[in-house]
Write an enzyme that holds these catalytic residues in place. Sequence first.
Site, mmCIF file in Angstrom:
data_model
loop_
_atom_site.group_PDB
_atom_site.id
_atom_site.type_symbol
_atom_site.label_atom_id
_atom_site.label_comp_id
_atom_site.label_asym_id
_atom_site.label_seq_id
_atom_site.Cartn_x
_atom_site.Cartn_y
_atom_site.Cartn_z
ATOM 1 N N ASP A 292 0.834 -1.197 0.000
ATOM 2 C CA ASP A 292 0.000 0.000 0.000
ATOM 3 C C ASP A 292 0.871 1.251 0.000
ATOM 4 O OD1 ASP A 292 0.798 -0.747 2.648
ATOM 5 O OD2 ASP A 292 -0.557 0.766 3.464
ATOM 6 N N GLU A 293 0.280 2.355 -0.432
ATOM 7 C CA GLU A 293 0.894 3.680 -0.364
ATOM 8 C C GLU A 293 2.360 3.662 -0.814
ATOM 9 O OE1 GLU A 293 -0.050 4.732 3.716
ATOM 10 O OE2 GLU A 293 -1.987 5.551 3.107
ATOM 11 N N VAL A 294 2.549 3.212 -2.046
ATOM 12 C CA VAL A 294 3.907 3.129 -2.606
ATOM 13 C C VAL A 294 4.261 4.515 -3.145
ATOM 14 C CG1 VAL A 294 5.433 1.825 -4.131
ATOM 15 C CG2 VAL A 294 3.394 0.730 -3.192
#
Length: 482
Positions: free
Chosen positions: A148-150
């Site tokens: 997530d949230e790369v």
Amino acid sequence: MSGSSPFQMRLVHLDLKGAPPKVSYLSEIFPLFRALGANGLLIEYEDMFPYDGPLRLLRARHAYSPSEIKEILHLATLNELEVIPLVQTFGHMEFVLKHKALAHLREVALFPNTLNPHEAESLALVGAMIDQVMDLHPKARWLHVGCDEVYYLGEGEASRRWLQQEQNTKAKLCLSHVKAVASHVLARHPATTPLLWDDMLRGVPEDQLTASGVPQLAQPVLWDYGADLDVHGKALLMEKYQKCGFSRLWAASAFKGATGASQALTPTEHHLRNHVQWLQVAASGPADVLQGIVLTGWQRYDHFSVLCELLPVGIPSLAVCLQSLLHGGFAEDVKARVENFLGISSLNITGFTSAGTGSFPGSDILALVTQVSLHLHSSVDELLQRDRYVTGWFSPYHRRRKLIHPVMIQHIQPQALRWSALAGELEAALQRVFYPDAVDEWLEENVHPSLRRLQQLLQDLGEAAGTPSPQASPGPDPGREP
């Protein structure tokens, strides 16, 4: 214990990258999780896992030992809680990439958030992390690989060059790394299915997602922690993922840690609304699509942020949310069940004041944290700025000169000492559940700034007690010019 819940699996998320509980506390709280309706745990170890060999540098000071991991798994089995470990493998890699020895694997040199997907060493690193975690979780049916949230993906030099080539996109870059990670899991641990957060997949066109091969390898966890999540939008997203070939989907709500990076008390009503809407999402689609729901309980927003609500503080919210999932909502009879489970006489989900009592493990922490969070700062302000004895007889003028009427000490001192005593009680309660670094951090952030003001007041009072009062102090000689 499935009740009428549309979610076959109901997992409590333990975010161990902040204030990880001692195993002794987990032994107390797991039976409550099970009684409330949980049947699984998503354990996000981060730096609390006992990585070994070249990865040993990832361990936190108080990381669990291998024997403690086995004890946690044993306690989970005793309480019929299936464990799914979580290993970050792309974004949120701060706890790995903050180390100088691994900083060369950052996507962007300045930011330790994201792994560079172009380096062969990157995949070898996360593969080694996965294998060590799986060695201690050999029976795990699922492994969550994060993703997530790369942030900053595509902004590194290697990515910029790669993206200049025709038909290359950030979505393709993301999916290729996710596929490589999932493929590693399945090659080395064929009985384990990879899970991943879905936010990096939401904007990917259907044809690209289908062609990537990821839907045949992993299952997405659709997360939304809002009190006003878009039920129809979530239903459409589920349809999209099904069309792309994902066999099963998961949901993720939040019972704490999603309403402010420095939130100290849990707004239960917000989280209840979030779960009620997830029930609506589940009702809007085919019954067998959603494998389960993860009730996330974030302890930090990322590796470098402050602590948000401690686990014991979020237990009433967790109880409300789990029971609502189990019984299809939060009617009066469900509220009564929650109060009975927690030993709370009257649960008020719209505020914080009535949740400070109870008999569940850690309820003393909730009671003390509630007092501190709601009253400490304002009480100290009131004492120092508006109390008639302080402002009238121990003003900054008096404090600098260490002058006070002795009787006034009896009026001022007890008020300052009361908070010092409560802070000591809270510290002792926290030490029973958490490791020293977490105790120090929470107190430093939430208690010590106000306590230092009181301690300075007490010090000034002590020094003034041995100083002549203003009436006895010599004044200027009227026969001499100043």
